[in-house]
Design a protein around this motif. Structure first.
Motif, PDB file in Angstrom:
ATOM      1  N   ILE A  58      33.049  40.556  30.512  1.00 23.62           N
ATOM      2  CA  ILE A  58      33.008  40.307  31.921  1.00 23.62           C
ATOM      3  C   ILE A  58      33.799  39.935  32.693  1.00 23.62           C
ATOM      4  N   LEU A  59      34.759  39.001  32.292  1.00 21.51           N
ATOM      5  CA  LEU A  59      35.976  38.464  32.951  1.00 21.51           C
ATOM      6  C   LEU A  59      36.975  39.504  33.086  1.00 21.51           C
ATOM      7  N   VAL A  60      37.565  39.760  34.125  1.00 17.22           N
ATOM      8  CA  VAL A  60      38.666  40.628  34.246  1.00 17.22           C
ATOM      9  C   VAL A  60      39.908  39.926  33.811  1.00 17.22           C
ATOM     10  N   ASP A  61      41.247  40.355  33.419  1.00 16.49           N
ATOM     11  CA  ASP A  61      42.031  39.890  32.679  1.00 16.49           C
ATOM     12  C   ASP A  61      42.746  38.633  33.437  1.00 16.49           C
ATOM     13  N   ASP A  62      42.754  38.954  35.008  1.00 15.41           N
ATOM     14  CA  ASP A  62      43.450  37.981  35.739  1.00 15.41           C
ATOM     15  C   ASP A  62      42.311  37.138  36.556  1.00 15.41           C
ATOM     16  N   TYR A  63      41.448  36.996  36.004  1.00 11.03           N
ATOM     17  CA  TYR A  63      40.131  36.332  36.402  1.00 11.03           C
ATOM     18  C   TYR A  63      40.714  34.792  36.862  1.00 11.03           C
ATOM     19  N   VAL A  64      40.264  34.059  38.049  1.00  7.97           N
ATOM     20  CA  VAL A  64      40.436  32.843  38.532  1.00  7.97           C
ATOM     21  C   VAL A  64      39.224  32.383  38.900  1.00  7.97           C
ATOM     22  N   GLN A  65      39.135  31.042  38.586  1.00  5.12           N
ATOM     23  CA  GLN A  65      37.669  30.112  39.154  1.00  5.12           C
ATOM     24  C   GLN A  65      38.449  29.084  39.964  1.00  5.12           C
ATOM     25  N   ILE A  66      37.819  28.536  40.724  1.00  2.00           N
ATOM     26  CA  ILE A  66      38.090  27.444  41.565  1.00  2.00           C
ATOM     27  C   ILE A  66      36.847  26.438  41.468  1.00  2.00           C
ATOM     28  N   ASP A  67      36.998  25.303  40.905  1.00  2.00           N
ATOM     29  CA  ASP A  67      35.649  24.610  40.678  1.00  2.00           C
ATOM     30  C   ASP A  67      35.603  23.684  42.186  1.00  2.00           C
ATOM     31  N   ALA A  68      34.714  22.797  42.128  1.00  2.00           N
ATOM     32  CA  ALA A  68      34.127  21.962  43.143  1.00  2.00           C
ATOM     33  C   ALA A  68      35.018  20.930  43.552  1.00  2.00           C
ATOM     34  N   GLN A  69      36.030  20.721  42.505  1.00  2.00           N
ATOM     35  CA  GLN A  69      36.953  19.627  43.005  1.00  2.00           C
ATOM     36  C   GLN A  69      38.331  20.346  43.206  1.00  2.00           C
ATOM     37  N   GLY A  70      38.320  21.786  43.550  1.00  2.00           N
ATOM     38  CA  GLY A  70      39.634  22.466  43.805  1.00  2.00           C
ATOM     39  C   GLY A  70      40.380  22.660  42.647  1.00  2.00           C
ATOM     40  N   GLY A  71      40.142  22.562  41.422  1.00  2.00           N
ATOM     41  CA  GLY A  71      40.698  22.925  40.078  1.00  2.00           C
ATOM     42  C   GLY A  71      40.846  24.380  40.162  1.00  2.00           C
ATOM     43  N   VAL A  72      41.938  24.932  39.405  1.00  2.00           N
ATOM     44  CA  VAL A  72      41.833  26.376  39.238  1.00  2.00           C
ATOM     45  C   VAL A  72      41.865  26.574  37.810  1.00  2.00           C
ATOM     46  N   THR A  73      40.970  27.570  37.033  1.00  2.00           N
ATOM     47  CA  THR A  73      40.946  27.759  35.625  1.00  2.00           C
ATOM     48  C   THR A  73      41.114  29.292  35.604  1.00  2.00           C
ATOM     49  N   ARG A  74      41.844  29.778  34.706  1.00  2.00           N
ATOM     50  CA  ARG A  74      42.193  31.428  34.505  1.00  2.00           C
ATOM     51  C   ARG A  74      41.359  31.679  33.312  1.00  2.00           C
ATOM     52  N   LYS A  75      41.056  32.970  33.148  1.00  2.00           N
ATOM     53  CA  LYS A  75      40.265  33.615  31.918  1.00  2.00           C
ATOM     54  C   LYS A  75      40.707  32.995  30.713  1.00  2.00           C
ATOM     55  N   ALA A  76      41.856  32.886  30.085  1.00  2.00           N
ATOM     56  CA  ALA A  76      42.356  32.353  29.067  1.00  2.00           C
ATOM     57  C   ALA A  76      41.965  30.862  28.697  1.00  2.00           C
TER      58      ALA A  76
END
Length: 167
Positions: free
Chosen positions: A54-72
């Motif tokens: 489901i997640l694209v290879d360059d997926y990015v997630q920004i959490d409620a505290q502003g942290g960034v998480t990538r797919k890996a």
């Protein structure tokens, strides 16, 4: 072809074009709703293969505290959760509502609100309190997820979460 025939054909195309566009939007919305269900199930079951799909290879997630998480990192954290011993756990109970899908050709946005109810571990295991007296913490978040059609299939590109302030 005379001018009346041309006008009739053009009128027919103008009538049918919005119907075709609406059918495409409905089909896209249906696909995205299915992916949303798969995503929630994969996250709750620590299903790495489904998340990877489901997640694209360059997926990015920004959490409620502003942290960034990538797919890996998502895959790594999921793998760690899946490998951890399972204990007795109460909650969290998670519900999603106010779900809205907006599709724009080969991209779609999903907006919604997540409500999470849980108890802190000491409240779950305290023998001095009856279950009904245990305090429950409720957090709410708004989210927006961005999907795109990549290589002919829909994938999650980005997910941004904003905490809703408690009143």
């Amino acid at each position: 072809m005379n001018s009346k025939s041309v006008v009739a054909v053009v009128a027919l195309i103008l009538v049918l074009l919005p119907c075709h566009a609406q059918n495409q939007v409905n089909k896209t919305d249906s696909v995205i709703k299915g992916l949303e269900r798969e995503l929630e199930l994969a996250l709750s079951k620590d299903d790495i293969a489904t998340l990877d799909r489901i997640l694209v290879d360059d997926y990015v997630q920004i959490d409620a505290q502003g942290g960034v998480t990538r797919k890996a990192k998502v895959i790594e954290l999921t793998r760690m959760r899946a490998a951890a011993p399972r204990g007795v756990m109460i909650g969290p109970e998670k519900t999603v509502d106010e779900l809205t899908i907006r599709s724009y050709g080969d991209s779609a946005l999903v907006f919604g609100r997540t409500t999470i109810r849980y108890q802190f571990m000491e409240d779950q295991t305290s023998p001095s309190q009856a279950p009904a007296q245990n305090p429950v913490t409720i957090n709410q978040e708004r989210f927006i997820r961005s999907y795109a059609k990549v290589g002919g299939r829909w994938q999650l590109v980005a997910w941004q979460i904003t905490a809703i302030a408690k009143r």
